[in-house]
Design an enzyme around this catalytic site. Sequence first.
Site, mmCIF file in Angstrom:
data_model
loop_
_atom_site.group_PDB
_atom_site.id
_atom_site.type_symbol
_atom_site.label_atom_id
_atom_site.label_comp_id
_atom_site.label_asym_id
_atom_site.label_seq_id
_atom_site.Cartn_x
_atom_site.Cartn_y
_atom_site.Cartn_z
ATOM 1 N N ASP A 109 0.634 -0.987 0.624
ATOM 2 C CA ASP A 109 -0.384 -0.220 0.063
ATOM 3 C C ASP A 109 0.545 1.397 0.169
ATOM 4 O O ASP A 109 0.255 1.756 -0.172
ATOM 5 C CB ASP A 109 -1.509 0.238 1.424
ATOM 6 N N HIS A 124 7.084 -7.580 -1.032
ATOM 7 C CA HIS A 124 5.899 -8.057 -2.372
ATOM 8 C C HIS A 124 5.988 -6.518 -3.181
ATOM 9 O O HIS A 124 4.034 -6.755 -4.027
ATOM 10 C CB HIS A 124 4.293 -8.625 -1.817
ATOM 11 N N CYS A 132 5.997 -3.120 -17.276
ATOM 12 C CA CYS A 132 5.726 -3.228 -18.344
ATOM 13 C C CYS A 132 5.979 -5.325 -18.780
ATOM 14 O O CYS A 132 7.047 -5.898 -18.381
ATOM 15 C CB CYS A 132 6.050 -2.980 -19.380
ATOM 16 N N CYS A 135 8.284 -5.372 -21.509
ATOM 17 C CA CYS A 135 10.185 -4.959 -21.987
ATOM 18 C C CYS A 135 10.415 -4.417 -20.146
ATOM 19 O O CYS A 135 11.571 -4.124 -19.732
ATOM 20 C CB CYS A 135 10.199 -3.478 -22.441
ATOM 21 N N CYS A 152 2.512 0.276 -21.977
ATOM 22 C CA CYS A 152 3.842 0.818 -21.445
ATOM 23 C C CYS A 152 3.662 2.066 -22.848
ATOM 24 O O CYS A 152 3.732 1.807 -23.705
ATOM 25 C CB CYS A 152 4.617 -0.527 -21.901
ATOM 26 N N CYS A 155 7.338 0.600 -25.321
ATOM 27 C CA CYS A 155 6.840 -0.321 -26.385
ATOM 28 C C CYS A 155 5.565 -0.940 -26.033
ATOM 29 O O CYS A 155 5.226 -1.656 -27.463
ATOM 30 C CB CYS A 155 7.820 -1.896 -25.627
ATOM 31 N N THR A 193 1.472 -9.409 11.149
ATOM 32 C CA THR A 193 0.836 -9.999 9.989
ATOM 33 C C THR A 193 1.714 -11.453 10.529
ATOM 34 O O THR A 193 1.321 -11.988 11.960
ATOM 35 C CB THR A 193 2.806 -10.022 9.424
ATOM 36 N N ASN A 218 1.110 -7.907 17.869
ATOM 37 C CA ASN A 218 -0.476 -8.377 16.961
ATOM 38 C C ASN A 218 -1.424 -8.668 18.247
ATOM 39 O O ASN A 218 -0.821 -8.431 19.159
ATOM 40 C CB ASN A 218 0.235 -9.595 16.864
ATOM 41 N N GLU A 220 -3.230 -10.814 18.252
ATOM 42 C CA GLU A 220 -3.581 -13.010 18.738
ATOM 43 C C GLU A 220 -1.970 -13.289 18.236
ATOM 44 O O GLU A 220 -1.108 -12.616 17.526
ATOM 45 C CB GLU A 220 -4.628 -12.882 18.253
HETATM 46 P P1 OAD Z 1 -2.775 -11.742 7.562
HETATM 47 O O1 OAD Z 1 -4.505 -11.018 7.168
HETATM 48 O O2 OAD Z 1 -2.138 -12.721 6.986
HETATM 49 O O3 OAD Z 1 -2.559 -10.782 8.864
HETATM 50 C C1 OAD Z 1 -2.840 -9.772 9.753
HETATM 51 C C2 OAD Z 1 -1.947 -10.018 10.670
HETATM 52 O O4 OAD Z 1 -2.554 -8.042 11.696
HETATM 53 C C3 OAD Z 1 -2.717 -10.846 11.785
HETATM 54 O O5 OAD Z 1 -1.428 -11.582 12.505
HETATM 55 C C4 OAD Z 1 -3.767 -9.831 12.898
HETATM 56 O O6 OAD Z 1 -4.003 -10.634 13.957
HETATM 57 C C5 OAD Z 1 -3.038 -8.796 12.612
HETATM 58 N N1 OAD Z 1 -3.544 -7.337 12.990
HETATM 59 C C6 OAD Z 1 -4.353 -6.709 12.639
HETATM 60 N N2 OAD Z 1 -4.707 -5.597 13.315
HETATM 61 C C7 OAD Z 1 -4.221 -5.014 13.836
HETATM 62 C C8 OAD Z 1 -3.345 -4.200 14.538
HETATM 63 N N3 OAD Z 1 -4.500 -3.179 14.857
HETATM 64 N N4 OAD Z 1 -1.720 -4.543 15.088
HETATM 65 C C9 OAD Z 1 -1.460 -5.264 14.984
HETATM 66 N N5 OAD Z 1 -1.413 -6.231 14.220
HETATM 67 C C10 OAD Z 1 -2.631 -6.750 13.904
HETATM 68 O O7 OAD Z 1 -2.257 -10.503 6.877
HETATM 69 P P2 OAD Z 1 0.457 -10.418 6.309
HETATM 70 O O8 OAD Z 1 0.647 -11.815 7.389
HETATM 71 O O9 OAD Z 1 0.508 -9.658 5.873
HETATM 72 O O10 OAD Z 1 0.786 -11.347 -0.087
HETATM 73 O O11 OAD Z 1 -0.100 -11.657 4.787
HETATM 74 C C11 OAD Z 1 0.390 -11.602 4.215
HETATM 75 C C12 OAD Z 1 0.748 -11.340 2.382
HETATM 76 O O12 OAD Z 1 0.001 -12.742 2.662
HETATM 77 C C13 OAD Z 1 0.321 -10.947 2.585
HETATM 78 O O13 OAD Z 1 1.814 -9.613 2.295
HETATM 79 C C14 OAD Z 1 -0.169 -11.003 0.538
HETATM 80 C C15 OAD Z 1 -1.468 -12.466 1.307
HETATM 81 O O14 OAD Z 1 -1.237 -13.413 0.048
HETATM 82 C C16 OAD Z 1 0.820 -11.522 -0.968
HETATM 83 O O15 OAD Z 1 0.015 -11.014 -1.404
HETATM 84 C C17 OAD Z 1 1.877 -11.073 -1.916
#
Ligand code: OAD
Length: 243
Positions: A109, A124, A132, A135, A152, A155, A193, A218, A220
């Site tokens: 984002d 990511h 493109c 190219c 593009c 090209c 994450t 996190n 959780e």
């Molecule tokens: P997820 O949606 O899998 O996980 C989000 C995490 O953030 C969860 O563990 C939530 O508990 C936590 N969370 C939510 N709100 C929060 C807050 N306010 N403060 C702290 N924690 C909070 O997202 P990602 O782990 O980023 O990849 O997902 C990893 C990748 O999976 C993404 O980059 C994307 C997706 O497929 C691609 O698109 C390549």
Amino acid sequence: MAEPSHEAKIQLLKKKLAEAERVVVLTGAGISAESGVPTFRGQDGLWRQYRATELATPEAFADDPRLVWEFYNWRREVLAPVHPNPGHLALAAMEKRFPQFTLITQNIDGLHQTAGSGKVVELHGNIWWVRCNGCGELAEDRRVPLPELPTCGSCGALLRPHVVWFGEMLDPMILDQAHRALETSQVMMVIGTSGVVQPAASMGATAKRRGAFVAEINLEPTPYTGIYDLSILGKSGEVLPLL
Ligand code: OAD
């Protein structure tokens, strides 16, 4: 032994940060949740509303680029009015405190940069960049929406979002930057994450093996919580400003 209080955990992390010179941070969708960006796997998660395997893959783009662009144009519309939250801003301020500070993100984002973070390793890609298909030229393009099938300027071939899709490799140069930071960091924070998508998921474990103090922030616990030194349960937008 009783689990330390939330405040005690914050104080411990503050102390570790105060003693550190080399810090690495990994963020996921959770850090942007308080800005109103949907996460992927939560209750209203993006991957629940859309069949990702049908949209965020090279095969889908080859089959129906218009549909894939429709999905990304929708995501651009959602992201365009969004602002960084106190979590992004705290990390941008923190960067200035350490001789070495690397912010690795899985998010596409661009909110860390908007918040003022300078050194962001985007594992990511970034939704505001296009690449493109012919190219390979990269360009920032903030139009919302983009034309249905953008092409593009150099090209004429079809452009695609500069993001990593399911089944695609991460850019080895970007991964290398991330790994160099992980190998030398003294403190790592793993923020918002779910820890289910590799290779990002195991980056905290890598830093831990190399001797870093690893703290997770996190809402959780995650599959990796048990191996980290500290788990702070809470919203990143509330916890990070305290650090
Ligand atoms: P997820 O949606 O899998 O996980 C989000 C995490 O953030 C969860 O563990 C939530 O508990 C936590 N969370 C939510 N709100 C929060 C807050 N306010 N403060 C702290 N924690 C909070 O997202 P990602 O782990 O980023 O990849 O997902 C990893 C990748 O999976 C993404 O980059 C994307 C997706 O497929 C691609 O698109 C390549």
